[in-house]
Design an enzyme around this catalytic site. Structure first.
Site, PDB file in Angstrom:
ATOM      1  N   TYR A   1      -1.764  -0.439  10.177  1.00  0.00           N
ATOM      2  CA  TYR A   1      -1.913  -0.920   8.795  1.00  0.00           C
ATOM      3  C   TYR A   1      -0.721  -0.472   7.948  1.00  0.00           C
ATOM      4  CZ  TYR A   1      -3.775  -0.995   4.005  1.00  0.00           C
ATOM      5  OH  TYR A   1      -3.939  -1.198   2.652  1.00  0.00           O
TER       6      TYR A   1
ATOM      7  N   SER B   1       0.851  -1.202   0.000  1.00  0.00           N
ATOM      8  CA  SER B   1       0.000   0.000   0.000  1.00  0.00           C
ATOM      9  C   SER B   1       0.876   1.238   0.000  1.00  0.00           C
ATOM     10  CB  SER B   1      -0.890   0.027   1.244  1.00  0.00           C
ATOM     11  OG  SER B   1      -1.543   1.283   1.357  1.00  0.00           O
TER      12      SER B   1
END
Ligand code: NAP
Length: 247
Positions: A156, A142
């Protein structure tokens, strides 16, 4: 023929990737955790377009389930030559003050340990030293790994930083075993994942502020993943493609 496993293939980026790989002639293994009907729908769509696919339930954060998933692949006619490590989770937006050990560990269990376990089993299937024919792995990271996701989900973001390190290290470890390992770093893609963070409309909010002034589509990420898996990327390993509209 080649067989490709897409973890978290029942929706979002994983679904778009499964459909893309189905069109490209792979036998596609659609992994999912909970939503059997959604995974079956992806399989049916691939088959309706002349492709080959089946689905397997399995929680990638659970070692026994990962072992079971890959053991099922042992009994197929084709060999596994492609892994898309895609299944990932995030939880509600907040600051570090809202993070608990239980939550951090839950994020790491899927996004990091799960990726490691699937890479480990894929290497056993693909490497020359295990009698395999080589293959390719794409880890879905990501943009958060670069940007940090401050005020949203540091846990995350950090998990995706670990994924990038896995991509680089494993690519070096298995290069001579005929396995290429690459990554993609999407950002701001229209999927249901943002609802898990408590903001289903996040991409619409952030999109206009990006250099390209829009969010991305799962199909755009799938194209890059499929290219990295393909022979067109035969001399590419240890690379990570940023796909975040220029951010
Ligand atoms: P999504 O729409 O939330 O889909 C997640 C998929 O992962 C579902 O198929 C889900 O299956 C599966 N899954 C979750 N935990 C699992 C587990 N422990 N074991 C097996 N399957 C599991 O997510 P997405 O937006 O497509 O994201 C896919 C990947 O791209 C993730 O790694 C995410 O971090 C990354 N990414 C997304 C964005 C974005 O903007 N969307 C940006 C950057 C990176 P069930 O539904 O059956 O639970």
């Amino acid at each position: 023929m080649a067989m490709a496993l897409a973890t978290g293939g029942s929706r979002g980026i994983g679904k778009a990737t499964a459909l893309q790989l189905g069109r490209e002639g792979y036998t596609v293994v659609v992994n999912y955790r909970e939503n059997h009907a959604a995974a079956e729908a992806v399989v049916a769509e691939i088959i309706s377009k002349g492709g080959r696919a089946f689905c397997i339930q399995g929680d990638i954060s659970n070692e026994a389930q990962v072992n079971g998933l890959f053991a099922t692949l042992d009994h197929q006619e084709e060999s596994l030559t492609a892994l898309v490590n895609n299944a990932g989770v995030l939880f509600s937006q907040g600051t570090i003050e809202q993070l608990s050990a239980a939550r951090i560990n839950a994020v790491l269990a899927t996004n990091v340990t799960g990726y490691f376990l699937c890479c480990r089993e894929a290497v056993k299937h693909m490497s020359y030293q295990h009698g395999g024919q080589g293959g390719a792995i794409v880890n879905v990271s990501s943009a958060a790994a670069r940007l940090g996701a401050a005020g949203e989900y540091l846990d995350y973001a950090a998990s995706k930083g670990a994924v990038d390190t896995l991509t680089v290290g494993l690519s070096l470890e298995v290069a001579a075993q005929g396995i290429r390992v690459n990554g993609v770093r999407p950002g701001f893609i229209y999927t249901d994942m943002h609802a898990s963070g408590g903001e289903p409309g996040r991409v619409d909010r952030v999109g206009p502020s990006l250099p390209m002034q829009r969010g991305g589509r799962p199909e755009e990420v799938a194209e890059a993943i499929a290219w990295l898996l393909s022979s067109k990327a035969s001399y590419v390993t240890g690379s990570i493609i940023d796909m975040a509209g220029g951010k």
